[in-house]
Write an enzyme that holds these catalytic residues in place. Structure first.
Site, PDB file in Angstrom:
ATOM      1  N   GLU A   1       0.809  -1.162  -0.177  1.00 26.57           N
ATOM      2  CA  GLU A   1      -0.001  -0.018  -0.024  1.00 26.57           C
ATOM      3  C   GLU A   1       0.724   1.233  -0.005  1.00 26.57           C
ATOM      4  OE1 GLU A   1      -3.021  -0.167   3.050  1.00 26.57           O
ATOM      5  OE2 GLU A   1      -4.235  -1.657   1.890  1.00 26.57           O
TER       6      GLU A   1
HETATM    7  C1  BDP Z   1      -4.618  -2.693   5.252  1.00 26.81           C
HETATM    8  C2  BDP Z   1      -3.135  -3.035   5.563  1.00 26.81           C
HETATM    9  C3  BDP Z   1      -3.113  -3.838   7.019  1.00 26.81           C
HETATM   10  C4  BDP Z   1      -3.965  -3.209   7.784  1.00 26.81           C
HETATM   11  C5  BDP Z   1      -5.394  -3.346   7.251  1.00 26.81           C
HETATM   12  C6  BDP Z   1      -6.389  -2.972   8.218  1.00 26.81           C
HETATM   13  O1  BDP Z   1      -2.385  -3.296   4.459  1.00 26.81           O
HETATM   14  O2  BDP Z   1      -1.613  -3.607   7.428  1.00 26.81           O
HETATM   15  O3  BDP Z   1      -4.067  -4.052   9.022  1.00 26.81           O
HETATM   16  O4  BDP Z   1      -5.341  -2.263   6.361  1.00 26.81           O
HETATM   17  O5  BDP Z   1      -7.019  -2.056   8.557  1.00 26.81           O
HETATM   18  O6  BDP Z   1      -4.764  -1.352   4.379  1.00 26.81           O
HETATM   19  O7  BDP Z   1      -6.880  -3.930   9.015  1.00 26.81           O
END
Ligand code: BDP
Length: 435
Positions: free
Chosen positions: A235
């Site tokens: 991301e």
């Molecule tokens: C995503 C991320 C991850 C987060 C997840 C979340 O890649 O690391 O833990 O969201 O918000 O965007 O649970």
């Protein structure tokens, strides 16, 4: 000697597996271990070799190289036996084929990986990733490596019918990859580039460091057949102008270091704005429909997911993996009709995603990885309830309702896609959905 189960010692065989017959088993067990001794121990007759058992409950019979060597009654306390003569017998057998020196073994597997416009091929056959994202995390232990936890997690992956995971968001301990090689679990190996979100993160300095990290990762993990793709980031702000050159360079460099594997990064940017996507082999996309977007609106998922897939595919003509999706779920919260944070909501959200995935599976969507395998600790924020609760297992590795749903789905897909003629080789492998 026959089929065995992987069993770290010390650990509880009642707790580590998913087989109910072992949950309450009390009685005789067979523990087998292969040990390589330094040559000196077996050649110098003045050296005494003593086998010491710290404790074995409650009646133990010890065989060394097939010879009944010792019996001991009563658990808890140590006992030992001089095995010098036994290890010398073994050396004689070994030296008949030549001199034996100290050595270590490195299992290496052979396979090919390739990507077409719409497929991910392993050994020339289309492969569908049905698996999880993980974290190295558990109660008390935190990120620390722990064989007992690792074996438990692999037993859960087999129970689930998973054939793949991504090492979100950093390289995992080498032992994890060794387990993947042995259990037939495929890995998307990710470097620790998570949170590249500011313009300065795409500087030349950062880029050069990123390339060095990819070199180190490839150097360490290249001999693991389980690793089928490198992920250079999670991301990032890949819609920034500078991200284009940055990812072109990092991905090209990674491919130069390892020309045998596809390279990707995991995106949550819009398909039309992503500057890094032209350089990846597989589009890995995260989306949280009905969680962070349009929350509560489960009925929109199929439409949004279909649009997401079609937009990415028509723009790039590359295979796509749904690399994250999920919902926070507090175990034991129940609500019907489903509301957010309940077990029913997580199940319902997964069901909607699966309908959307099935629309495109077999066309150009080549995988799905749930976020997350287990609940994990995070820093505190208003979005987190004692950590991230998107696990299908709790942090203590107990299933939420969604785990059973996913299990049914993964085994169904595994049975549709597994290679024919794959005879079970041992008990621990017999349930592997890949082989
Ligand atoms: C995503 C991320 C991850 C987060 C997840 C979340 O890649 O690391 O833990 O969201 O918000 O965007 O649970």
């Amino acid at each position: 000697s026959g089929p065995t189960l992987d069993m770290p010692v010390p650990s509880s065989f009642n707790d580590i597996g998913q087989d109910w017959r072992l949950r309450h088993f009390v009685g005789w067990v067979w523990y087998e271990r292969e040990v390589t001794l330094p040559e000196r121990w077996t050649q110098d007759p003045r050296i005494r070799v003593v086998l010491r058992i710290g404790s074995a409950h409650s009646y133990a019979i010890v065989w060394v190289n097939g010879i009944n060597t010792l019996e001991h009654e009563g658990g808890y306390l140590p006992f030992e036996v001089d095995i010098s003569s036994l290890v010398q017998v073994r050396l004689t057998a070994q030296t008949s084929v030549g001199p034996v020196s100290d050595f270590y073994t490195l299992p290496v597997g052979i396979r090919t990986v390739a990507v077409t416009e719409s497929q991910f091929l392993i050994n020339g056959k289309p492969f569908y990733f049905h698996g999880v994202n993980k974290h190295e995390d558990a109660d008390i232990r935190g990120k620390g490596f722990d064989w007992t936890l690792l074996v438990k997690d692999f037993n859960l992956l087999l129970w689930l019918g998973a054939n793949a995971f991504r090492t979100s968001h950093y390289p995992y301990a080498e032992e994890v990859l060794q387990m993947c090689d042995r259990y037939g679990i495929v890995v998307i190996d990710e470097c620790p580039a998570v949170g590249l979100v500011l313009p300065q993160h795409f500087s030349n300095m950062s880029m050069n460091h990123h390339m060095r990290v990819m070199e180190e990762l490839v150097r360490r993990d290249k001999n693991h057949p389980a690793v089928v793709m490198w992920s250079v980031a999670n991301e990032p702000a890949s819609s920034l102008e500078s991200a284009g050159y940055y990812f072109k360079m990092v991905i090209t460099h990674t491919k130069a270091v390892d020309p045998s594997r596809p390279v990707t990064f995991v995106t949550n940017s819009n398909y039309a704005a992503d500057k890094g996507a032209p350089y990846v082999d597989v589009i890995c996309v995260n989306s949280y429909y009905s969680w962070y977007h349009d929350y509560g609106h489960l009925e929109l998922i199929q439409l949004q997911l279909g649009t997401q897939f079609e937009n990415w595919y028509k723009t790039y003509h590359k295979p796509i993996i749904q690399s994250e999706y999920g919902a926070e779920t507090i175990v034991g919260f129940h609500q019907d009709p489903p509301l957010m944070f309940s077990e029913e909501y997580q199940k319902a959200l997964l069901e909607q995603y699966h309908l959307g995935l099935d629309e495109k599976r077999g066309k150009y969507v080549v995988g799905e990885l749930i976020w997350n395998f287990a609940d994990f600790m995070t820093n505190q924020t208003p979005q987190r309830v004692l950590g991230n609760k998107k696990g299908i297992f709790t942090r203590q590795r107990q299933p939420k309702a969604a785990a059973f749903l996913l299990r049914e789905r993964y085994w169904k897909i595994a049975n549709e896609t597994r290679y024919p003629h794959s005879a079970a080789r041992s008990q621990c492998l017999e349930n592997s959905p890949l082989i």
